[in-house]
Design an enzyme around this catalytic site. Structure first.
Site, PDB file in Angstrom:
ATOM      1  N   GLU A 123       0.823  -1.216   0.000  1.00 18.69           N
ATOM      2  CA  GLU A 123       0.000   0.000   0.000  1.00 18.69           C
ATOM      3  C   GLU A 123       0.857   1.265   0.000  1.00 18.69           C
ATOM      4  O   GLU A 123       0.529   2.263  -0.647  1.00 18.69           O
ATOM      5  CB  GLU A 123      -0.905  -0.016   1.243  1.00 18.69           C
ATOM      6  CG  GLU A 123      -1.915   1.099   1.314  1.00 18.69           C
ATOM      7  CD  GLU A 123      -2.907   1.090   0.167  1.00 18.69           C
ATOM      8  OE1 GLU A 123      -3.759   0.206   0.140  1.00 18.69           O
ATOM      9  OE2 GLU A 123      -2.815   1.965  -0.720  1.00 18.69           O
ATOM     10  N   GLU A 184      13.375  10.684  -3.669  1.00 17.56           N
ATOM     11  CA  GLU A 184      14.121   9.438  -3.809  1.00 17.56           C
ATOM     12  C   GLU A 184      15.610   9.749  -3.636  1.00 17.56           C
ATOM     13  O   GLU A 184      16.031  10.886  -3.828  1.00 17.56           O
ATOM     14  CB  GLU A 184      13.897   8.861  -5.215  1.00 17.56           C
ATOM     15  CG  GLU A 184      12.452   8.541  -5.544  1.00 17.56           C
ATOM     16  CD  GLU A 184      11.862   7.502  -4.612  1.00 17.56           C
ATOM     17  OE1 GLU A 184      12.347   6.381  -4.584  1.00 17.56           O
ATOM     18  OE2 GLU A 184      10.903   7.831  -3.883  1.00 17.56           O
ATOM     19  N   LYS A 199       4.232   4.366 -10.123  1.00 22.65           N
ATOM     20  CA  LYS A 199       3.015   4.266  -9.310  1.00 22.65           C
ATOM     21  C   LYS A 199       1.782   4.052 -10.192  1.00 22.65           C
ATOM     22  O   LYS A 199       0.873   3.288  -9.835  1.00 22.65           O
ATOM     23  CB  LYS A 199       2.871   5.525  -8.454  1.00 22.65           C
ATOM     24  CG  LYS A 199       3.937   5.589  -7.355  1.00 22.65           C
ATOM     25  CD  LYS A 199       4.016   6.959  -6.715  1.00 22.65           C
ATOM     26  CE  LYS A 199       4.995   6.960  -5.541  1.00 22.65           C
ATOM     27  NZ  LYS A 199       5.358   8.312  -5.112  1.00 22.65           N
TER      28      LYS A 199
HETATM   29  N1  HSE Z   1       9.776  10.186  -3.661  1.00 22.38           N
HETATM   30  C1  HSE Z   1       8.434   9.794  -3.442  1.00 22.38           C
HETATM   31  C2  HSE Z   1       7.544  11.001  -3.564  1.00 22.38           C
HETATM   32  C3  HSE Z   1       8.297   9.175  -2.095  1.00 22.38           C
HETATM   33  O1  HSE Z   1       8.074  12.122  -3.520  1.00 22.38           O
HETATM   34  O2  HSE Z   1       6.345  10.868  -3.740  1.00 22.38           O
HETATM   35  C4  HSE Z   1       6.957   8.564  -1.838  1.00 22.38           C
HETATM   36  O3  HSE Z   1       6.674   7.524  -2.725  1.00 22.38           O
END
Ligand code: HSE
Length: 418
Positions: A123, A184, A199
């Site tokens: 999730e 990231e 995503k």
């Molecule tokens: N680097 C990702 C973001 C972290 O900024 O949404 C969360 O998935």
């Protein structure tokens, strides 16, 4: 149903999310879940947990039969692949937040879950704290889902908010996103739209049962957005947001992309700022519904991991209902998008790629046009991603069919303009 199953956790990674989870678990003793071991890469870093938890040896978790849950929260997708696949093969339940790993290896990971009959929950991999996957899986378990769209990357939303609303420089905004633990480790994954398209790939499975691959999808990030674009947006009372969208076309196939878009003040996404994420679901009879919450950061992301761990107590697993129990549809790139393109040199814009161009605004430094282009032409070219060119979707970008006479008429109207 064994509601009091004892969960003994082996945790991989003690970064922003891992440490958040450790702290949260200490505050939720009722969960009956304890961390036994934590594998880390850098033993010299100071850690806010007793030293006896830590090891560098993955096998201390993978070979420990008393550990029945592996929680994988590292950012190295390749190492994560070994950890997750090995754990599943050993019959351990796995919880992960690793969107890159999951998006790139969906098919294999689905097969392993089935073959070894173990739950694999993730999730936290999409939209941080927002429980979107389980909702798509359980609540929207029907064929009526018209579209899923929204802001699924916290870092880029944070950067857009800082640079356009608070006039912070891009580099400074990115630095803040890194310091706050949103970005990231390789922040170009955020900025270039790669994290968002990973995503979207995961959303496609739970929304529509489609197993795709991020490399096949149309996407871009916020790398080329200019201050002049923000000025155009401000004049029209728009916000610029990086939008991930999966939307059913009239032929039942799915349009799917991640692109910057102008959003209007009467939409929910307009007000989603900073590291917040927002997802709008449109379905047959309920019309629009809106999910809103923190999309990145330590505790918000760890809260989704916690919820997965909690769900393991009653042996919850994804059934991939859309894939297994419905007629699976497929991605289509056969549709048109109405786009705004700003540029410093018209020579770099492929005007002939457009069906028609309906606005042109010349400026001293930058100019822009608004035109309609076939999605496939964007997918199969990258002139529009080059430095100096900024492509942003208009508020209602998808056009399914165009009439030839529209093209002719509009081209005639605009003849000689560009
Ligand atoms: N680097 C990702 C973001 C972290 O900024 O949404 C969360 O998935």
């Amino acid at each position: 149903m064994s509601t009091h199953k004892q969960l003994t956790i082996g945790l991989f990674g003690f970064g922003v999310v891992g440490e958040g989870l450790y702290k949260i678990l200490k505050q939720t003793p009722s969960l009956n879940a304890t961390i036994k071991r934590i594998v880390i890469k850098h033993p010299d870093k100071k850690r806010n947990a007793p030293a006896e938890y830590f090891t560098q040896l993955a096998d201390e978790i993978l070979n420990d039969e008393s550990i029945n849950v592996v929680v994988e929260l590292i950012d190295d997708a390749e190492a994560a692949h070994y950890i997750v696949t090995t754990a599943l093969k050993k019959g351990k339940a796995v919880v992960s937040a690793n969107k890159k790993l999951i998006a790139e290896h969906l098919e294999e990971l689905l097969a392993l879950q089935e073959q070894y009959n173990v739950p694999f929950l993730y999730e936290a991999s999409v939209a941080g704290s927002i429980p979107i996957l389980r909702n798509l899986e359980e609540y929207y378990d029907n064929d009526l889902l018209q579209s899923v769209s929204g802001i699924v990357n916290g870092s880029t939303n944070f950067i857009l908010t800082k640079i356009f609303q608070e006039k912070v420089e891009f580099v400074e905004a990115l630095l803040q996103a890194q310091q706050l633990g949103f970005a990231e480790s390789n922040p170009s994954l955020d900025v270039l739209g790669i994290d968002a398209v990973n995503k979207l790939t995961i959303l496609l499975v739970h929304a529509y049962g489609i197993i795709s691959n991020p490399k096949k999808l149309l996407y871009s990030g916020i790398q080329n957005i200019q201050l002049t674009d923000a000025k155009v947006a401000a004049e029209k009372d728009y916000q610029i947001k990086l939008i991930a969208k999966a939307s059913k076309l009239k032929n039942g196939k799915i349009a799917a992309y991640v692109l910057p878009q102008f959003v209007t003040a009467d939409t929910q996404l307009y007000n989603v700022a900073n590291e917040y994420n927002g997802i709008v679901i449109e379905s047959g009879f309920s019309d629009k519904q809106f999910f809103y919450g923190k999309g990145a950061g330590s505790f918000p992301t760890a809260s989704a991991v916690l919820s997965d761990i909690s769900a393991l107590r009653y042996e919850y697993r994804y059934e991939y209902k859309k894939k297994n129990h419905h007629q699976v549809t497929e991605i289509s790139n056969d549709y048109y998008l109405k786009v705004y393109v700003s540029f410093d040199n018209i020579k770099n814009v492929r005007k002939d790629a457009f069906e028609w161009i309906e606005e042109y605004h010349g400026g001293q430094q930058r100019s822009y046009l608004v035109g309609v282009i076939h999605a496939e032409k964007l997918l199969n070219s990258d002139w529009w991603k080059q430095h100096g060119i900024s492509l942003i979707l208009t508020p209602e970008p998808i056009i399914e069919n165009i009439e030839y006479r529209d093209v002719q008429k509009r081209s005639l109207e605009l003849a000689g303009v560009v």
